[in-house]
Write an enzyme that holds these catalytic residues in place. Structure first.
Site, PDB file in Angstrom:
ATOM      1  N   ASP A   1      44.453  33.868   8.248  1.00  0.00           N
ATOM      2  CA  ASP A   1      44.573  34.408   9.601  1.00  0.00           C
ATOM      3  C   ASP A   1      43.686  33.654  10.599  1.00  0.00           C
ATOM      4  O   ASP A   1      44.131  33.237  11.672  1.00  0.00           O
ATOM      5  CB  ASP A   1      44.169  35.898   9.545  1.00  0.00           C
ATOM      6  CG  ASP A   1      44.482  36.631  10.834  1.00  0.00           C
ATOM      7  OD1 ASP A   1      43.516  36.985  11.534  1.00  0.00           O
ATOM      8  OD2 ASP A   1      45.674  36.785  11.160  1.00  0.00           O
TER       9      ASP A   1
ATOM     10  N   ASP B   1      46.947  38.802   2.992  1.00  0.00           N
ATOM     11  CA  ASP B   1      46.753  39.762   4.104  1.00  0.00           C
ATOM     12  C   ASP B   1      47.513  39.392   5.361  1.00  0.00           C
ATOM     13  O   ASP B   1      47.194  39.856   6.452  1.00  0.00           O
ATOM     14  CB  ASP B   1      45.252  39.861   4.444  1.00  0.00           C
ATOM     15  CG  ASP B   1      44.675  38.512   4.862  1.00  0.00           C
ATOM     16  OD1 ASP B   1      43.570  38.489   5.422  1.00  0.00           O
ATOM     17  OD2 ASP B   1      45.356  37.475   4.640  1.00  0.00           O
TER      18      ASP B   1
END
Ligand code: F6P
Length: 319
Positions: free
Chosen positions: A102, A128
């Protein structure tokens, strides 16, 4: 035509397979490939090397990343960005493949906002990222944790005591959930579910009543309580010992599984195809085993929904 590639953020098994696929697919399509070292710092420090087909030989099965990686603080400064853009301009590189999680995709977005064409490949053990079913490195981490937990079960059984095993994943509980199922753990604690402490104590006490004096508790590092604190409360509330094992960085290393090698190869080739077909600023993902891609700004910043069915399965199978 030139294309840059770098690895950024926490390393993940399979990153080398992705670098290899990017490099060879790009050369196959007529690009020259430049590998930047140590993530975005490589852009700032002008630290790079030309990647040929031979440069990525014999790495598909190797953990880590031959390009090294880093979490670059300087990159998020104006001065750092200027230096990075200057490096890319001097090298006449307009296309850059970023393999990371991310945080790395946020850096990619910054470069896109400054006119570069970026392609993101999800390389992180955390799994994630909400837009893709799997990230590169996750399958290997789950296998690594499973093998470690099975060793811990032996000693937990021999001493008839509980063990809390803390696993990585930052704010995502997928490593804990998947390994909870694969090892038959009695309890899985993840950040997405604020499991009540009394539920934990009740479960251990009911196991004790039926003669099971050892419970394996797999706790994601992002769960709402510190592991040592939970161990102390278990002893206090149930009268049974709870040892703590923090698996830490062994989850980030090791030879990538064949699944991660294939995932990384598919994603690496796809990122180059998108560039070659003229698409701009996308992130490659996998959904229902199909390759997908989406705009960089849609791929970051969304909390991934946890798989409640999988968590319920872990619960049911541990009765
Ligand atoms: O993002 C991957 C990860 O391993 C997380 O699971 C973990 O919380 C973090 O990196 C550790 O960060 P660092 O490698 O900077 O210590």
């Amino acid at each position: 035509m030139k294309l840059g590639v770098l690895t950024s953020g926490g390393d993940a098994p399979g990153m080398n397979a992705a670098i290899r696929a990017v490099t060879r697919s790009a050369i196959y399509r007529g690009y020259e490939v430049v590998g930047f070292e140590r993530g975005f710092d490589g852009l700032i420090q002008n630290s790079w090397r030309k990647l040929e087909t031979i440069s990525v030989s014999e790495i598909i099965h190797k953990g880590g990343t031959i390009l090294k990686t880093a979490r670059s603080k300087d990159f998020m400064t104006e001065e750092g960005m200027k230096k990075a853009l200057r490096t890319l301009e001097t090298l006449k590189i307009k296309n850059l493949v970023i393999i990371g999680g991310d945080g790395s995709f946020r850096g990619a977005k910054e470069l896109a906002d400054h006119g570069l064409n970026v392609m993101g490949i999800p390389g992180t053990i955390d799994n994630d990222l909400s837009y893709t079913d799997y990230t590169i490195g996750f399958d290997t981490a789950v296998n690594t944790v499973t093998a470690a937990v099975e060793k811990i079960i032996d000693t937990s059984l021999s001493h008839e005591r509980n063990t809390i095993i803390e696993v990585m994943g930052r704010d995502c509980g997928d490593i804990a959930t998947y390994t909870g199922i694969s090892t038959g753990a009695e309890l899985v604690l993840i950040p997405e579910i604020k499991t009540d402490l009394n539920t934990i104590f009740r479960k251990i006490k009911s196991n004790n009543k039926r003669g099971k004096l050892q419970s394996i508790i797999i706790k994601a590092e992002g769960f709402h309580m510190k592991t040592e604190e939970l161990a102390g409360l278990i002893k206090q509330e149930t009268g049974t010992e709870a040892r703590v094992v923090v698996l830490g960085y062994l989850q980030r290393g090791g030879e990538p599984t064949t699944g991660d090698r294939i995932l990384a190869s598919r994603m690496g080739a796809e990122a180059v195809r998108l560039i070659s077909d003229g698409l701009q600023n996308r992130c490659v993902g996998i959904q229902n085993n199909n390759l997908v891609n989406m705009p960089v700004d849609k791929a970051i910043g969304y909390q991934k929904d946890y798989d409640s069915a999988l968590n319920q399965l872990a619960d049911i199978l541990s009765i």
